[in-house]
Design an enzyme around this catalytic site. Structure first.
Site, mmCIF file in Angstrom:
data_model
loop_
_atom_site.group_PDB
_atom_site.id
_atom_site.type_symbol
_atom_site.label_atom_id
_atom_site.label_comp_id
_atom_site.label_asym_id
_atom_site.label_seq_id
_atom_site.Cartn_x
_atom_site.Cartn_y
_atom_site.Cartn_z
ATOM 1 N N GLU A 89 0.822 -1.203 0.000
ATOM 2 C CA GLU A 89 0.000 0.000 0.000
ATOM 3 C C GLU A 89 0.859 1.258 0.000
ATOM 4 O O GLU A 89 1.784 1.369 0.810
ATOM 5 C CB GLU A 89 -0.940 0.002 1.224
ATOM 6 C CG GLU A 89 -1.960 -1.107 1.174
ATOM 7 C CD GLU A 89 -2.978 -1.043 2.317
ATOM 8 O OE1 GLU A 89 -2.823 -0.187 3.216
ATOM 9 O OE2 GLU A 89 -3.926 -1.839 2.301
ATOM 10 N N HIS A 98 -7.991 1.776 1.432
ATOM 11 C CA HIS A 98 -7.946 1.489 2.872
ATOM 12 C C HIS A 98 -8.836 2.468 3.654
ATOM 13 O O HIS A 98 -8.382 3.174 4.552
ATOM 14 C CB HIS A 98 -6.505 1.550 3.393
ATOM 15 C CG HIS A 98 -6.278 0.677 4.587
ATOM 16 N ND1 HIS A 98 -5.113 -0.016 4.799
ATOM 17 C CD2 HIS A 98 -7.077 0.367 5.646
ATOM 18 C CE1 HIS A 98 -5.195 -0.697 5.931
ATOM 19 N NE2 HIS A 98 -6.373 -0.478 6.462
#
Length: 300
Positions: free
Chosen positions: A255, A273
């Site tokens: 990420e 997220h």
């Protein structure tokens, strides 16, 4: 007590800690890879998901007493090493439960009715009614992997929507309204599968090529838990072949994702997220963070 905060938290939390006599130093823009150079100037540190408290960051700490992760997962904190060094590690497991459960339901409906794809098509000037014929979730089977707080909240909501629920959790014997099953039976029987488990050595790539082969053709998969639970390469192949009809991620193994082939697929939808990213959840996380820091400073 002096606390370093490296990831954004609510203003309410900062104010509450200040009222409780805590000196709070906000360093949201400080380079994450250099936190180890300053961490020993503080009694404690508050992080969310962006900051890694591992390796050298922890290795050389001598004064740190407290690490608090705002959220559920602790995979960005080496809590075993922290424990060895006598550092207390806490999280806020209850604060984001509702937000993540609701995002899961959002993904469930979005996958079934192709909401992101149909929106993009319409904005592009098209009118593709036949292309986006969807699927009702009523009467379908949802497999819930992990029946902790979030998994149970998801279960309550989908039961109200008329779904059958299969559950797999080696640490839970029974949940009201859930048919407990082993992972293989859940994979073979579910029209939708959602993951709500931590990322540890035993769960990394839990959903892999072998498990995918056991799944029903046309299954949908949702991951609002942790990146790395699903083998992204195996998932890509299954989405291309049609074995898996659609997938929705809120989390990725890396990420932000870099050159991730999943993002090229029309039957894959994702968010950056956002599981705990609601106004209400952020306030709950902040309140729980502040309380735990203040309690810790008082020796509780």
């Amino acid at each position: 007590m002096k606390i370093l905060v490296t990831d954004p938290i609510s203003e309410t939390a900062v104010k509450e800690m200040a009222k409780g006599g805590i000196e709070v130093d906000l360093k949201y823009d400080f380079p994450k890879e250099k936190i180890g150079e300053i961490i020993d100037n503080y009694d404690g540190i508050i992080v969310r998901s962006a900051t890694q408290i591992k390796g050298e960051t922890l290795e050389n700490t001598k004064n740190l007493k407290l690490i608090i992760r705002g959220g559920v997962g602790l995979d960005n904190v080496d809590f075993k090493k922290a424990e060895e060094k006598g550092i207390t590690v806490l999280n806020t497991p209850e604060a984001s439960t509702i937000a993540v459960a609701e995002l899961t339901i959002g993904f469930l409906l979005a996958l079934s009715r192709f909401l992101p794809q149909a929106t993009a098509s319409l904005k592009a000037g098209k009118w593709e009614k036949k292309k986006f014929e969807g699927t009702e979730i009523y009467g379908k089977t949802l497999g819930v992997v992990g029946l902790g707080r979030i998994g149970k909240e998801v279960t309550q909501r989908v039961k109200a929507l008329g779904m059958r629920v299969l559950g797999f959790d080696p640490f839970v014997k029974e949940v009201e309204g859930v048919e407990m099953a082993d992972l293989n039976f859940l994979a073979q029987s579910s029209d939708y599968i959602t993951l709500h488990i931590p990322l540890i050595a035993d769960t990394k790539h839990l959903v892999n090529k072998e498990l995918i082969e056991k799944m029903k053709p046309g299954v949908f998969i949702i991951n609002c838990a942790r990146g790395g639970l699903i083998d992204e390469e195996a998932l890509y192949g299954a989405l291309v072949s049609g074995k898996i009809k659609g997938a929705a991620f809120d989390v990725f193994e890396t990420e932000p994702p870099q050159n991730n082939k999943l993002l090229e697929l029309e039957n894959f939808i994702a968010t950056p997220h956002l599981g705990a990213s609601t106004i209400e959840a952020q306030e709950r996380v902040g309140a729980e963070l502040a309380k735990k820091v203040i309690d810790f400073s008082k020796g509780k």
